[in-house]
Write a protein that holds these residues in place. Structure first.
Motif, PDB file in Angstrom:
ATOM      1  N   PRO A 213     -31.580  -1.458 -11.721  1.00 16.88           N
ATOM      2  CA  PRO A 213     -32.451  -0.288 -11.605  1.00 16.88           C
ATOM      3  C   PRO A 213     -32.033   0.697 -10.505  1.00 16.88           C
ATOM      4  N   ARG A 214     -30.917   0.457  -9.836  1.00 19.48           N
ATOM      5  CA  ARG A 214     -30.548   1.268  -8.684  1.00 19.48           C
ATOM      6  C   ARG A 214     -29.531   2.368  -9.035  1.00 19.48           C
ATOM      7  N   THR A 215     -29.823   3.578  -8.561  1.00 20.87           N
ATOM      8  CA  THR A 215     -28.899   4.696  -8.633  1.00 20.87           C
ATOM      9  C   THR A 215     -28.461   5.006  -7.215  1.00 20.87           C
ATOM     10  N   PHE A 216     -27.232   5.444  -7.023  1.00 19.38           N
ATOM     11  CA  PHE A 216     -26.708   5.686  -5.685  1.00 19.38           C
ATOM     12  C   PHE A 216     -26.337   7.149  -5.487  1.00 19.38           C
ATOM     13  N   ALA A 217     -26.541   7.637  -4.273  1.00 12.58           N
ATOM     14  CA  ALA A 217     -26.121   8.976  -3.876  1.00 12.58           C
ATOM     15  C   ALA A 217     -25.558   8.886  -2.466  1.00 12.58           C
ATOM     16  N   ASP A 218     -24.534   9.669  -2.181  1.00 12.00           N
ATOM     17  CA  ASP A 218     -23.918   9.636  -0.858  1.00 12.00           C
ATOM     18  C   ASP A 218     -24.805  10.274   0.199  1.00 12.00           C
ATOM     19  N   SER A 219     -25.623  11.239  -0.198  1.00  9.75           N
ATOM     20  CA  SER A 219     -26.476  11.977   0.738  1.00  9.75           C
ATOM     21  C   SER A 219     -27.647  12.572  -0.013  1.00  9.75           C
ATOM     22  N   LEU A 220     -28.752  12.815   0.695  1.00  8.08           N
ATOM     23  CA  LEU A 220     -29.885  13.506   0.089  1.00  8.08           C
ATOM     24  C   LEU A 220     -29.537  14.946  -0.254  1.00  8.08           C
TER      25      LEU A 220
END
Length: 211
Positions: free
Chosen positions: A186-193
């Motif tokens: 269920p996890r999505t990743f982003a390097d920064s907001l």
């Protein structure tokens, strides 16, 4: 809050480093899983166990006091946090703050760096029977928003925070800070907001629903 909206994880690490040194223990990266994103009591128990000295309640009080003093001096917002919160407010999307920090620290940050942010409410480690990594905080937050957890996205920076949100049934957007967070369905990743928009959060919900 810590490490996600405001840059306080470094302040927490420095506080823990100082308290650990007073117990005769030098804090290293090996301690990070027991320090970053953990409740005060968990970190205190780890320090006492590792150092072989100290009283857990006294160490927890020292950690809380030291962290509070550093936060009171100012905690800058993380890159992209203000823009995302402003966009959510403009679209009428309700959002809440769910933290594993004690209430005194949450109130300090919300009354300082985040004083202008219209949270629906805030939850601290003191507001549920169990805090992160248990699901209680996010289940409670979803209930207060009158939503099923599956309709909520939790934005997290730590393994314990992500585990808490996932166990509660929320979609999870991970923006790591000090500690790497392992991938999961269920996890999505982003390097920064800075790369996160309300549409990105909607895509997180859709992706989680397919897992």
């Amino acid at each position: 809050m810590d490490g996600t909206l405001v840059d306080t994880e470094v302040l927490w690490w420095r506080t823990t480093e100082e308290i650990a040194a007073g117990l005769g223990h030098t804090l290293t990266g090996a301690d990070a899983p027991e320090v970053v994103g953990r409740a005060v009591e968990d970190t205190a128990a780890h320090l006492v166990r590792t150092a072989g000295a100290g009283d857990p309640a006294e160490v927890a009080a020292a950690l809380t006091g030291g962290f509070f003093d550093r936060v009171e001096d100012g905690a800058p917002m993380r890159p992209g946090a203000q823009r995302l919160l402003t966009a959510l407010e403009a679209e009428g999307v309700p959002f809440a703050l769910v933290s594993a920090s004690p209430r005194v620290v949450v109130d300090s940050v919300v009354g300082g760096s985040l004083a202008h942010v219209p949270f629906a409410f805030t939850l601290s480690a003191d507001d549920t029977a169990r805090t992160k990594p248990h699901p209680d905080p996010y289940r409670t937050a979803a209930a207060r928003l009158h939503l099923a957890p599956e309709r909520c996205v939790a934005v997290e920076d730590s393994p314990d925070g992500a585990a808490s949100a996932e166990a509660a049934g929320c979609a999870v957007l991970v923006v790591p800070s000090l500690l790497a967070v392992p991938p999961s369905g269920p996890r999505t990743f982003a390097d920064s907001l800075e790369a996160v928009t309300p549409d990105v959060l909607r895509r997180c919900l859709a992706a989680a629903a397919r897992t």
